[in-house]
Write an enzyme that holds these catalytic residues in place. Structure first.
Site, mmCIF file in Angstrom:
data_model
loop_
_atom_site.group_PDB
_atom_site.id
_atom_site.type_symbol
_atom_site.label_atom_id
_atom_site.label_comp_id
_atom_site.label_asym_id
_atom_site.label_seq_id
_atom_site.Cartn_x
_atom_site.Cartn_y
_atom_site.Cartn_z
ATOM 1 N N GLY A 42 0.807 -1.218 0.000
ATOM 2 C CA GLY A 42 0.000 0.000 0.000
ATOM 3 C C GLY A 42 0.835 1.261 0.000
ATOM 4 O O GLY A 42 2.075 1.216 0.065
ATOM 5 N N GLY A 72 -0.148 -1.603 6.099
ATOM 6 C CA GLY A 72 -1.157 -0.545 6.176
ATOM 7 C C GLY A 72 -2.506 -1.119 6.561
ATOM 8 O O GLY A 72 -2.643 -2.329 6.791
ATOM 9 N N ASP A 126 -7.049 -0.234 6.001
ATOM 10 C CA ASP A 126 -8.093 0.652 5.480
ATOM 11 C C ASP A 126 -8.915 1.240 6.623
ATOM 12 O O ASP A 126 -9.393 2.366 6.523
ATOM 13 C CB ASP A 126 -8.976 -0.118 4.492
ATOM 14 N N GLU A 153 -1.324 -10.874 2.723
ATOM 15 C CA GLU A 153 -1.108 -10.062 3.931
ATOM 16 C C GLU A 153 -1.509 -10.838 5.183
ATOM 17 O O GLU A 153 -0.840 -10.774 6.216
ATOM 18 C CB GLU A 153 -1.910 -8.762 3.845
HETATM 19 C C1 5RP Z 1 -3.679 -3.731 0.659
HETATM 20 C C2 5RP Z 1 -4.024 -3.172 1.995
HETATM 21 C C3 5RP Z 1 -3.432 -1.855 2.327
HETATM 22 O O1 5RP Z 1 -2.547 -2.018 3.378
HETATM 23 C C4 5RP Z 1 -4.545 -0.916 2.697
HETATM 24 O O2 5RP Z 1 -5.422 -0.816 1.585
HETATM 25 C C5 5RP Z 1 -4.022 0.468 3.066
HETATM 26 O O3 5RP Z 1 -3.376 1.033 1.977
HETATM 27 P P1 5RP Z 1 -2.929 2.544 1.937
HETATM 28 O O4 5RP Z 1 -1.818 2.691 2.921
HETATM 29 O O5 5RP Z 1 -2.529 2.764 0.504
HETATM 30 O O6 5RP Z 1 -4.139 3.392 2.305
HETATM 31 O O7 5RP Z 1 -4.714 -3.756 2.783
HETATM 32 O O8 5RP Z 1 -4.393 -4.903 0.399
#
Ligand code: 5RP
Length: 229
Positions: free
Chosen positions: A29, A85, A87, A106
């Site tokens: 991410g 990271g 969401d 992940e």
């Molecule tokens: C990828 C993820 C990311 O870690 C999540 O979407 C956060 O990403 P970002 O730091 O770009 O907001 O779960 O599958």
């Protein structure tokens, strides 16, 4: 402070959890990207010796670009830490992940790590999970049947994620269904179990009881939130 600067601050600050000789899970991410860049700098300039395990092809490519030595998870006896990271995260450190479609790898990596450190800006902090559509990895076989079954279980709209005109394909060759539950996921363990009971569901973007630390950046600087056992 703009969001990109906050991401960079959180991403870099989390490097404090990485020390000499560690096996490190490398998340996916735009926030953890800054962790990977900083670890690459430390490897190159400070001689830091670590081994990374990437959670996506994109992260593997970035880690190789910045010179972090990599290994297969299968070839290691577990990981010391994963930095990734999110969401959303709630007050119990439960997460929604998969906005970058990397949730399956992940989760495998997180489950193999002694500690999970999450990097985020303060927009990701919520009281109840679900305003961010819940990513669910599904098999391509009869995916619409699985999508409808998910909608029935959750009682909400479920949309297949697109990449341009086509359905988005994950690194594992699967699809992503995004469930628009709204901020209603008070019991992520129960929701996860009900979805995993559907045969076409490969994995759910709810990470329950995995995150130990959140390194959060806001206009006031860095706050480190540590889960109390
Ligand atoms: C990828 C993820 C990311 O870690 C999540 O979407 C956060 O990403 P970002 O730091 O770009 O907001 O779960 O599958």
């Amino acid at each position: 402070m703009d969001v990109e600067a906050l991401k960079a601050e959180a991403g870099k600050a989390a490097c404090d959890y990485v020390t000499e000789g560690m096996n490190v899970g490398l998340g996916t991410g735009s926030t953890v990207k800054y962790t990977i860049l900083e670890l690459g700098r430390r490897v190159a300039e400070e001689g830091l010796s670590i081994v990374g395990v990437p959670t996506s092809i994109a992260t593997r490519d970035l880690a190789l670009e910045v010179g972090i030595p990599l290994a297969e998870l299968d070839d290691l006896d577990g990981l010391d830490v994963v930095i990734d990271g999110t969401d959303e995260f709630d007050p119990s450190f439960q997460l929604i992940k998969g906005g970058g479609a990397a949730l399956l790898r992940e989760k495998v990596v997180a489950q193999s790590s002694k500690r999970m450190v999450v990097v985020a800006d303060d927009r990701k902090q919520v009281s109840t999970l679900g305003a961010f559509p819940l990513p669910i990895e599904v098999t391509p076989f009869s995916y619409n049947t699985t999508r409808r079954a998910i909608a029935k279980v959750l009682g909400c709209e479920v949309v297949m994620r697109q990449s341009g005109e086509a359905l988005l394909t994950t690194d594992n060759g699967n699809y992503i269904a995004d469930a628009h539950t709204g901020a209603t996921i008070a019991n992520p363990v129960k929701v996860e179990a009900s979805l995993l009971a559907l045969a076409g569901v490969v994995q759910v973007g709810l990470f329950s009881n995995m995150c130990d630390v959140v390194v959060m950046a806001s206009g006031d600087g860095i706050t480190v939130l540590t889960k109390q056992d």
